[in-house]
Enzyme design. Structure first.
Site, short mmCIF file in Angstrom:
data_model
loop_
_atom_site.label_atom_id
_atom_site.label_comp_id
_atom_site.label_asym_id
_atom_site.label_seq_id
_atom_site.Cartn_x
_atom_site.Cartn_y
_atom_site.Cartn_z
N TYR A 95 0.80 -1.23 0.00
CA TYR A 95 0.00 0.00 0.00
C TYR A 95 0.84 1.28 0.00
O TYR A 95 0.48 2.25 -0.70
CB TYR A 95 -1.00 -0.03 1.16
CG TYR A 95 -2.22 -0.85 0.80
CD1 TYR A 95 -3.31 -0.28 0.14
CD2 TYR A 95 -2.27 -2.20 1.08
CE1 TYR A 95 -4.41 -1.03 -0.22
CE2 TYR A 95 -3.37 -2.97 0.72
CZ TYR A 95 -4.43 -2.38 0.07
OH TYR A 95 -5.51 -3.13 -0.30
N GLU A 137 -8.74 -6.67 4.52
CA GLU A 137 -8.02 -7.80 3.93
C GLU A 137 -7.36 -8.67 4.98
O GLU A 137 -7.26 -9.89 4.82
CB GLU A 137 -7.00 -7.27 2.91
CG GLU A 137 -7.68 -6.76 1.64
CD GLU A 137 -6.83 -5.80 0.83
OE1 GLU A 137 -5.59 -5.81 1.00
OE2 GLU A 137 -7.40 -5.03 0.03
#
Length: 409
Positions: A95, A137
């Protein structure tokens, strides 16, 4: 949580993102893959070349900006993307890389319009959005790992059986190489397969719907061989699976994932598919049959002709033994053999008028899957035939998209 000023700035960029979103995402992927080519081991190269990934990301960024003060409104979209990320092996450490290159892309495309104030706001907003994905997630990885027979990343399976279903579709049956159990799944879900193809620099990951009922000791996917045309080459992964993956070979597979699943709703069901979109519909039909169909189930499938349709015999057998199941095949260009055997119910295309005649209950839950043009046409036909939009569920193969009728996020 974001402060009021940051939210105002992000929402002020919505018109800009609507206009320049795809330019930003194209630039983003170019920059990221230049600086981090190892990520090409995860991303679908074909979707990159076709522009589908860029468009999907642009839609997601636009939605995030539009609903930055009410992210709960896009939870279904976020959840769908999170399932795909989990099945691909996206991890928290990815990310910051994405965030860095998204900001660089915004600066490069917008240039002087990307003021320091706007960039600072987007850095803050991305942090909040990334944290939301990472948290969701994490839960998906843990859920996958903690299921009986489950695992959290990729696991080695053996090709137990390879069966040609039609001229273009072949089924692959997978059993775990370690001899252990496998986790169950919901009809409509998919798995990712990770392939190392000889001569290719990077690994390839593709997601395929599970095409059998969950009540099995194996996973089955049914893959269409994507033939090239004009300047479009043959599908690299589908060709490898069809031509080179054989019984006894081993392959890496993710745990089942996906939000497009058969819901436990006390309503009649319509399963509507086109082409290889039959795979999740067939899983749903087989599950309903195994569990005991309690309401009318209508299975409608569109194909070019009988040569390319998969599961004809299996679907007919289920309908033959269950009076609550009705099946209809629509062939665009039936062969002479099709016309002799008369397996199909309609020649040409599925229309709203035909749907009205074969589906009496317009309160039915509708599940549909197929090529994008098919999905768009069917959505319009369903609405025109009197079906309720809130009862229509659909799944795209590839990056998350939205039909024109439902582009509210």
């Amino acid at each position: 949580m974001l402060d009021t000023k940051t939210i105002e700035i992000i929402k002020s960029t919505v018109p800009v993102l609507e206009k320049h979103g795809e330019d930003i995402t194209k630039t983003f992927y170019k920059l990221m893959f230049t600086n981090h080519p190892e990520l090409l081991n995860i991303f679908n190269h074909a979707n990159q070349k076709q522009g589908r990934q860029q468009k999907a990301l642009a839609n997601s960024v636009y939605a995030a900006a539009k609903y930055i003060d009410n992210l709960e409104a896009i939870i279904p979209v976020v959840t769908q993307i999170a399932h795909k990320h989990r099945s691909l092996g996206i991890k928290p450490e990815h990310y910051p890389i994405v965030g860095e290159h998204l900001i660089l892309a915004i600066k490069e495309v917008l240039q002087e319009a990307a003021t320091e104030e706007i960039i600072d706001a987007w850095v803050k907003a991305y942090g909040v959005i990334a944290d939301a994905f990472i948290g969701l997630e994490k839960n998906l990885y843990e859920d996958a790992a903690h299921k009986p027979g489950g695992w959290d990343d990729f696991r080695t399976f053996t090709v137990a059986k390879k069966v040609k279903e039609s001229n273009v579709i072949t089924s692959f049956y997978f059993t775990p190489a370690d001899g252990g159990n496998i986790s169950g799944y919901l009809p409509g879900q998919y798995i990712s397969v990770k392939l190392t193809i000889p001569g290719e620099e990077y690994t390839h990951i593709r997601q395929y719907s599970l095409s059998d009922s969950p009540e099995k000791s194996y996973y089955r996917i049914s893959v269409k061989k994507e033939e090239g045309y004009s300047e479009k080459p043959d599908g690299k992964v589908s060709s490898y699976l069809h031509n080179d993956l054989n019984e006894g070979d081993q392959i890496e597979i993710s745990a089942p994932a996906g939000e497009f699943v058969l819901e436990n709703v006390d309503k009649p069901v319509v399963l509507l598919s086109g082409g290889v979109g039959i795979t999740p519909m067939h899983s749903m039909l087989r599950h309903l049959d195994a569990a005991g169909v309690s309401h009318e189930t209508i299975f409608i499938h569109a194909a070019l002709n009988g040569n390319v349709q998969a599961f004809t015999g299996e679907v007919q057998e289920i309908a033959k033994n269950n009076p609550l199941v009705k099946t209809y095949f629509c062939y665009e260009k039936p062969t002479d053999k099709d016309k002799t055997e008369k397996v199909y119910s309609k020649e040409g295309y599925i229309t709203s008028e035909w749907l009205k005649t074969i589906v009496p209950n317009k309160e039915s839950m509708v599940y549909m899957c197929g090529p994008v043009p098919f999905m768009q046409a069917m959505h319009e036909a369903l609405l025109d035939a009197g079906f309720k939009n809130e009862y229509i569920r659909y799944e795209f193969f590839g990056p998350s998209m939205q039909l024109k009728e439902t582009q509210s996020v």
